[in-house]
Write an enzyme that holds these catalytic residues in place. Sequence first.
Site, PDB file in Angstrom:
ATOM      1  N   ASN A  77     -43.612  -9.690  87.438  1.00 30.54           N
ATOM      2  CA  ASN A  77     -42.768  -9.175  88.525  1.00 30.54           C
ATOM      3  C   ASN A  77     -41.438  -9.928  88.479  1.00 30.54           C
ATOM      4  O   ASN A  77     -41.341 -11.057  88.943  1.00 30.54           O
ATOM      5  CB  ASN A  77     -43.484  -9.386  89.872  1.00 30.54           C
TER       6      ASN A  77
ATOM      7  N   LYS B 160     -38.858  -9.305  90.097  1.00 27.42           N
ATOM      8  CA  LYS B 160     -38.159  -9.268  91.393  1.00 27.42           C
ATOM      9  C   LYS B 160     -36.689  -8.904  91.156  1.00 27.42           C
ATOM     10  O   LYS B 160     -36.418  -8.067  90.309  1.00 27.42           O
ATOM     11  CB  LYS B 160     -38.348 -10.589  92.143  1.00 27.42           C
TER      12      LYS B 160
ATOM     13  N   HIS C 257     -45.885  -5.323  98.432  1.00 26.81           N
ATOM     14  CA  HIS C 257     -45.654  -6.744  98.121  1.00 26.81           C
ATOM     15  C   HIS C 257     -45.268  -7.484  99.407  1.00 26.81           C
ATOM     16  O   HIS C 257     -44.594  -6.919 100.277  1.00 26.81           O
ATOM     17  CB  HIS C 257     -44.541  -6.873  97.076  1.00 26.81           C
TER      18      HIS C 257
ATOM     19  N   GLU D 258     -43.092  -9.563 100.041  1.00 21.45           N
ATOM     20  CA  GLU D 258     -41.654  -9.635 100.317  1.00 21.45           C
ATOM     21  C   GLU D 258     -41.162  -8.334 100.953  1.00 21.45           C
ATOM     22  O   GLU D 258     -40.183  -8.337 101.695  1.00 21.45           O
ATOM     23  CB  GLU D 258     -40.891  -9.979  99.026  1.00 21.45           C
TER      24      GLU D 258
ATOM     25  N   GLU E  83     -52.603 -11.630  96.782  1.00 23.18           N
ATOM     26  CA  GLU E  83     -51.460 -12.545  96.762  1.00 23.18           C
ATOM     27  C   GLU E  83     -51.328 -13.243  98.114  1.00 23.18           C
ATOM     28  O   GLU E  83     -50.680 -12.717  99.025  1.00 23.18           O
ATOM     29  CB  GLU E  83     -50.181 -11.756  96.481  1.00 23.18           C
TER      30      GLU E  83
ATOM     31  N   GLY F 272     -44.024 -17.916  95.523  1.00 32.85           N
ATOM     32  CA  GLY F 272     -42.601 -18.250  95.474  1.00 32.85           C
ATOM     33  C   GLY F 272     -42.308 -19.737  95.476  1.00 32.85           C
ATOM     34  O   GLY F 272     -43.193 -20.576  95.658  1.00 32.85           O
TER      35      GLY F 272
ATOM     36  N   SER G 209     -47.573 -18.194  92.437  1.00 35.35           N
ATOM     37  CA  SER G 209     -47.283 -19.435  91.696  1.00 35.35           C
ATOM     38  C   SER G 209     -48.148 -19.633  90.448  1.00 35.35           C
ATOM     39  O   SER G 209     -48.485 -20.770  90.098  1.00 35.35           O
ATOM     40  CB  SER G 209     -47.406 -20.655  92.614  1.00 35.35           C
TER      41      SER G 209
HETATM   42  P1  PGA Z   1     -44.513 -16.240  92.142  1.00 32.48           P
HETATM   43  O1  PGA Z   1     -44.464 -14.735  92.700  1.00 32.48           O
HETATM   44  O2  PGA Z   1     -45.323 -16.195  90.871  1.00 32.48           O
HETATM   45  O3  PGA Z   1     -43.079 -16.595  91.891  1.00 32.48           O
HETATM   46  O4  PGA Z   1     -45.150 -17.080  93.200  1.00 32.48           O
HETATM   47  C1  PGA Z   1     -45.605 -13.946  92.660  1.00 32.48           C
HETATM   48  C2  PGA Z   1     -45.341 -12.663  93.382  1.00 32.48           C
HETATM   49  O5  PGA Z   1     -44.621 -12.649  94.367  1.00 32.48           O
HETATM   50  O6  PGA Z   1     -45.822 -11.618  92.977  1.00 32.48           O
END
Ligand code: PGA
Length: 253
Positions: A8, A10, A95, A97, A165, A171, A213
């Site tokens: 991802n 983003k 997601h 976010e 998640e 993040g 992460s």
């Molecule tokens: P991250 O993001 O690996 O940077 O924690 C994962 C995600 O939001 O899908």
Amino acid sequence: MQQIVIANWKMNPPRLNEAVRLFKNTSQASKKLKHTSVVIATPVSYLYALSKTLKGKGPAFAAQDIFTEVLGAFTGEESATMLKEVGAEYAIVGHSERRAMGENNELISRKVLAAHKAKLIPILCIGESQRDSLGEYLKTIGEQLESGLQYVTGPQVAKTIIAYEPVWAIGAEAKKEATARDIVEVNLYIRRVLTDRIGPNKANSVSILYGGSVSAENISEYVKEAGVNGFLVGRASLLASFTKILEAVDNAK
Ligand code: PGA
């Protein structure tokens, strides 16, 4: 079962030439894998260019979000049909976010339906914001899962990918990393909710991924002990060491 790793990206990287470079590196690494499918969720602005440079066997593409409708006066939105047209085969839906920007379970469930109607495979993201000692977080996860799948049929449920998640582990601001035990528990719980909905055979065919992460450092532990069918990787999918994650997932089989 084939493992799946979803990169991802983003809202990264800032330039098309960097996206091409990143794609090529990931593509090269993915061609060596035997048991693992790689899916790249690029920003929409790069999707068409990258999917056109993809020749033969390489990563598939995902949209990072879709809209509920197919066409019409919806300024700024992208429909599942359009995203499929420019190369997406999967779509991330729900997601955290996006949930933080106001998306609720109802909207997300209509997006899951829209993805299936357009023959995109939805990757439904679910996860609690925080943990409590009474197990309330499992209720949140169960609600997100049941609600997210409320408008689709059993066979469509069986073709949906679920990504667990936990928000607290996602993040750069993540408070801590999830342990393999944290993931095992929720993975089993998700499988049970799916079994109640579509029966054990179909439920066992659903891919349940972990995201939050995931890094080249923790991947071996997760691969060995978390019991999931793959991973959704954010930040680490932008790094050269992403190839290490792919190899670790593939070698575990
Ligand atoms: P991250 O993001 O690996 O940077 O924690 C994962 C995600 O939001 O899908």
